[in-house]
Design a protein around this motif. Structure first.
Motif, mmCIF file in Angstrom:
data_model
loop_
_atom_site.group_PDB
_atom_site.id
_atom_site.type_symbol
_atom_site.label_atom_id
_atom_site.label_comp_id
_atom_site.label_asym_id
_atom_site.label_seq_id
_atom_site.Cartn_x
_atom_site.Cartn_y
_atom_site.Cartn_z
ATOM 1 N N ALA A 13 0.830 -1.207 0.000
ATOM 2 C CA ALA A 13 0.000 0.000 0.000
ATOM 3 C C ALA A 13 0.860 1.250 0.000
ATOM 4 O O ALA A 13 2.009 1.249 0.461
ATOM 5 N N ALA A 14 0.292 2.330 -0.509
ATOM 6 C CA ALA A 14 1.000 3.612 -0.526
ATOM 7 C C ALA A 14 1.165 4.134 0.891
ATOM 8 O O ALA A 14 0.256 4.025 1.722
ATOM 9 N N GLY A 15 2.335 4.706 1.144
ATOM 10 C CA GLY A 15 2.603 5.226 2.477
ATOM 11 C C GLY A 15 1.630 6.310 2.895
ATOM 12 O O GLY A 15 1.255 6.402 4.072
ATOM 13 N N SER A 16 1.182 7.130 1.939
ATOM 14 C CA SER A 16 0.231 8.196 2.267
ATOM 15 C C SER A 16 -1.112 7.625 2.706
ATOM 16 O O SER A 16 -1.756 8.163 3.614
ATOM 17 N N ASP A 17 -1.536 6.523 2.078
ATOM 18 C CA ASP A 17 -2.801 5.900 2.475
ATOM 19 C C ASP A 17 -2.696 5.295 3.867
ATOM 20 O O ASP A 17 -3.618 5.397 4.683
ATOM 21 N N ILE A 18 -1.557 4.640 4.141
ATOM 22 C CA ILE A 18 -1.359 4.060 5.474
ATOM 23 C C ILE A 18 -1.373 5.150 6.538
ATOM 24 O O ILE A 18 -2.022 5.011 7.582
ATOM 25 N N ALA A 19 -0.679 6.251 6.260
ATOM 26 C CA ALA A 19 -0.623 7.348 7.232
ATOM 27 C C ALA A 19 -2.009 7.944 7.455
ATOM 28 O O ALA A 19 -2.397 8.251 8.595
ATOM 29 N N LEU A 20 -2.778 8.110 6.369
ATOM 30 C CA LEU A 20 -4.108 8.696 6.489
ATOM 31 C C LEU A 20 -5.017 7.837 7.353
ATOM 32 O O LEU A 20 -5.662 8.339 8.291
ATOM 33 N N PHE A 21 -5.076 6.535 7.075
ATOM 34 C CA PHE A 21 -5.974 5.673 7.831
ATOM 35 C C PHE A 21 -5.446 5.424 9.243
ATOM 36 O O PHE A 21 -6.235 5.192 10.157
ATOM 37 N N LEU A 22 -4.129 5.461 9.422
ATOM 38 C CA LEU A 22 -3.576 5.330 10.766
ATOM 39 C C LEU A 22 -4.030 6.484 11.642
ATOM 40 O O LEU A 22 -4.436 6.294 12.790
ATOM 41 N N VAL A 23 -3.987 7.695 11.083
ATOM 42 C CA VAL A 23 -4.385 8.879 11.852
ATOM 43 C C VAL A 23 -5.897 8.927 12.041
ATOM 44 O O VAL A 23 -6.388 9.117 13.162
ATOM 45 N N VAL A 24 -6.651 8.749 10.938
ATOM 46 C CA VAL A 24 -8.105 8.904 11.013
ATOM 47 C C VAL A 24 -8.745 7.749 11.772
ATOM 48 O O VAL A 24 -9.523 7.963 12.711
ATOM 49 N N GLN A 25 -8.429 6.506 11.365
ATOM 50 C CA GLN A 25 -9.087 5.347 11.963
ATOM 51 C C GLN A 25 -8.441 4.929 13.286
ATOM 52 O O GLN A 25 -9.140 4.714 14.274
ATOM 53 N N GLY A 26 -7.118 4.795 13.291
ATOM 54 C CA GLY A 26 -6.447 4.300 14.484
ATOM 55 C C GLY A 26 -6.446 5.298 15.625
ATOM 56 O O GLY A 26 -6.985 5.035 16.709
ATOM 57 N N LEU A 27 -5.840 6.458 15.385
ATOM 58 C CA LEU A 27 -5.730 7.462 16.444
ATOM 59 C C LEU A 27 -7.022 8.245 16.630
ATOM 60 O O LEU A 27 -7.445 8.502 17.757
ATOM 61 N N GLY A 28 -7.664 8.631 15.514
ATOM 62 C CA GLY A 28 -8.847 9.468 15.609
ATOM 63 C C GLY A 28 -10.063 8.716 16.099
ATOM 64 O O GLY A 28 -10.533 8.910 17.230
ATOM 65 N N VAL A 29 -10.585 7.804 15.254
ATOM 66 C CA VAL A 29 -11.803 7.071 15.597
ATOM 67 C C VAL A 29 -11.544 6.090 16.739
ATOM 68 O O VAL A 29 -12.325 5.999 17.694
ATOM 69 N N GLY A 30 -10.451 5.335 16.648
ATOM 70 C CA GLY A 30 -10.214 4.282 17.620
ATOM 71 C C GLY A 30 -9.850 4.770 19.001
ATOM 72 O O GLY A 30 -10.221 4.148 20.000
ATOM 73 N N LEU A 31 -9.135 5.895 19.094
ATOM 74 C CA LEU A 31 -8.609 6.340 20.380
ATOM 75 C C LEU A 31 -9.258 7.632 20.860
ATOM 76 O O LEU A 31 -9.865 7.686 21.924
ATOM 77 N N CYS A 32 -9.137 8.677 20.044
ATOM 78 C CA CYS A 32 -9.517 10.015 20.514
ATOM 79 C C CYS A 32 -11.024 10.201 20.655
ATOM 80 O O CYS A 32 -11.483 10.845 21.596
ATOM 81 N N ALA A 33 -11.812 9.661 19.712
ATOM 82 C CA ALA A 33 -13.251 9.929 19.733
ATOM 83 C C ALA A 33 -13.901 9.451 21.023
ATOM 84 O O ALA A 33 -14.688 10.180 21.639
ATOM 85 N N GLY A 34 -13.580 8.227 21.439
ATOM 86 C CA GLY A 34 -14.182 7.706 22.662
ATOM 87 C C GLY A 34 -13.795 8.500 23.891
ATOM 88 O O GLY A 34 -14.637 8.810 24.741
ATOM 89 N N LEU A 35 -12.520 8.850 23.999
ATOM 90 C CA LEU A 35 -12.050 9.590 25.165
ATOM 91 C C LEU A 35 -12.608 11.015 25.185
ATOM 92 O O LEU A 35 -13.045 11.511 26.225
ATOM 93 N N LEU A 36 -12.610 11.684 24.031
ATOM 94 C CA LEU A 36 -13.083 13.066 23.973
ATOM 95 C C LEU A 36 -14.588 13.150 24.196
ATOM 96 O O LEU A 36 -15.079 14.072 24.851
ATOM 97 N N TYR A 37 -15.342 12.197 23.643
ATOM 98 C CA TYR A 37 -16.793 12.248 23.815
ATOM 99 C C TYR A 37 -17.172 12.003 25.272
ATOM 100 O O TYR A 37 -18.078 12.648 25.799
ATOM 101 N N ALA A 38 -16.466 11.093 25.938
ATOM 102 C CA ALA A 38 -16.722 10.864 27.361
ATOM 103 C C ALA A 38 -16.416 12.127 28.172
ATOM 104 O O ALA A 38 -17.160 12.492 29.086
ATOM 105 N N PHE A 39 -15.333 12.823 27.817
ATOM 106 C CA PHE A 39 -14.986 14.076 28.504
ATOM 107 C C PHE A 39 -16.049 15.143 28.248
ATOM 108 O O PHE A 39 -16.438 15.879 29.151
ATOM 109 N N ALA A 40 -16.543 15.223 27.001
ATOM 110 C CA ALA A 40 -17.568 16.219 26.666
ATOM 111 C C ALA A 40 -18.850 15.965 27.450
ATOM 112 O O ALA A 40 -19.498 16.908 27.927
ATOM 113 N N ILE A 41 -19.239 14.702 27.603
ATOM 114 C CA ILE A 41 -20.451 14.384 28.353
ATOM 115 C C ILE A 41 -20.304 14.796 29.816
ATOM 116 O O ILE A 41 -21.218 15.345 30.423
#
Length: 331
Positions: free
Chosen positions: A232-260
C-alpha cells in the motif's frame, strides 16, 4: 508602610482573576472536545467512502483501526485486565460484534457502494431508532413525546435519502444503504452493551479492540480476507492510521466521554447530531461529492430527528432513565 504593604496584598487576587480569564472553563473545554469529536465522526464517514479509491483493503484499514489503540493504550489496558476479563460474555459479545469487525466491514463496504453523506447520516442517524426497538423488545416502555417525534423524523429522513434510487431502480446504492442499515443496527447493539458494563472509556476501548484485532488478524493470516498492507502507498497508510487508528479508535471515545462529563449528555448528543451535516459539507471539497436534492432534504430531517430523540424529559425529582437512545462516538 501601609501603601507599600497594600500593593502586594492586592496583587495576588488581581493576578488570580487575570489567570482565571485566560484559563478555559470546563464548558469551553467540553465544547472543544465535542467539536473535535464531531469532526472525527465525519472523518470516519469520509474514510469509509475514500477506502474504495485507496490502495488499502478493508482488512488493512481494520487492522489499523483496532491495532493502533491497543498499542497506544497497552500499559493502561494491562492495569485494567482484571476488570475487562470480568465483563459478562453476553455484554462483551454485544460490544465486540456491535462495533468490532462486523460493524467495521459493513460500514466500509456500504460506504464504497453509496456516498459519504449516506454513511454519515444512516449509520449514526438510525442508531436511536434501533436502540429504541431493542429496548421495546426487551420489555421497556415505548418512546413518547419528543422522542417519538424524533424517531419518526429519522425514519422519514432515511426514506427521503434513498427514495430517488427506488425509481428508477439503482440496486448498488440500495444495497449499500441496506448494508449501512445493518451497520447502524450493530452499533445500536454496541450502545446497549456499553450500558451493561462497568468500565471507563479506556477499558471499553480495550474490550472492543482486543477481540476485534485478534479476529481480524486471524482472518488475514488464514487468507479468508485479502491484505495489501505490504504494497500500500505510504500516504494511504498514514491517512488511515491517523483517522481510523488514532482518531476514531482512540480520541473519539475519550473526547466524547470528557464532553459528556463537562456539558451533560443532552447537550453533547444534540451538538453531536450535527455530524451528518459536517460530513456533507466536508465531502464537497475533500471527495468532490455534490449534495443531491435527496441529501439536502434527508440529512436535515435525520439531524433534527436525532436531536429530538436524544432530548431528555425535564425530570428533577427522579434520575434519568437509562433506556434513552443516545448518539454514541463512532467505532
Amino acid at each position: 508602610m501601609v501603601t507599600t504593604n497594600a500593593g502586594p496584598a492586592t496583587a495576588p487576587p488581581q493576578a488570580a482573576r487575570a489567570a482565571g480569564l485566560l484559563r478555559p472553563s470546563p464548558q469551553a473545554k467540553g465544547t472543544l472536545a465535542l467539536v473535535v469529536t464531531v469532526l472525527i465522526w465525519a472523518a470516519f464517514a469520509l474514510s469509509a467512502r475514500a477506502l474504495s479509491a485507496s490502495s488499502l483493503l478493508p482488512a488493512d484499514a481494520a487492522l489499523l483501526r483496532f491495532g493502533v489503540p491497543l498499542l497506544v493504550l497497552a500499559p493502561a489496558l494491562w492495569r485494567r485486565r482484571r476488570r475487562i476479563a470480568a465483563v459478562r460474555p453476553a455484554a462483551a459479545l454485544k460490544i465486540a460484534c456491535g462495533a468490532g469487525v462486523p460493524f467495521f466491514l459493513a460500514a466500509m463496504y456500504g460506504g464504497s457502494l453509496t456516498s459519504a453523506a449516506f454513511v454519515g447520516s444512516i449509520v449514526p442517524g438510525m442508531v436511536p431508532l434501533f436502540v429504541s426497538a431493542l429496548m421495546v423488545a426487551g420489555g421497556r416502555g415505548a418512546p413518547r413525546g419528543t422522542q417519538a417525534a424524533g424517531l419518526g423524523l429519522i425514519a422519514v429522513g432515511v426514506v427521503a435519502l434513498v427514495w430517488r434510487y427506488v425509481v428508477p431502480l439503482d440496486t448498488q446504492v440500495l444495497a449499500g444503504a441496506g448494508i449501512l442499515l445493518v451497520a447502524s443496527g450493530l452499533w445500536a447493539l454496541y450502545t446497549v452493551g456499553l450500558k451493561e458494563v462497568d468500565l471507563d472509556p479506556v477499558g471499553s476501548i480495550g474490550l472492543l479492540c482486543l477481540p476485534s484485532f485478534a479476529v481480524m488478524a486471524l482472518l488475514v493470516l488464514t487468507g479468508v480476507l485479502p491484505t495489501g498492507l505490504a504494497s500500500a502507498a505510504g500516504s494511504d497508510i498514514a491517512l488511515f492510521l491517523v483517522v481510523q487508528g488514532l482518531g476514531v479508535g482512540l480520541c473519539a471515545g475519550l473526547l466524547y466521554a470528557f464532553a459528556i462529563r463537562s456539558l451533560g449528555a443532552e447537550r453533547s448528543s444534540t451538538v453531536g447530531s450535527l455530524s451528518p451535516v459536517a460530513v456533507v459539507l466536508l465531502a464537497i471539497p475533500l471527495l468532490g461529492e455534490s449534495p443531491t436534492a435527496a441529501v439536502l432534504v434527508g440529512v436535515p430531517l435525520i439531524t433534527a430527528g436525532v436531536a429530538l430523540a436524544n432530548r431528555r424529559p425535564p425530570t428533577r425529582n427522579r434520575p434519568l432513565p437509562r433506556t434513552q437512545p443516545e448518539v454514541p462516538d463512532h467505532a
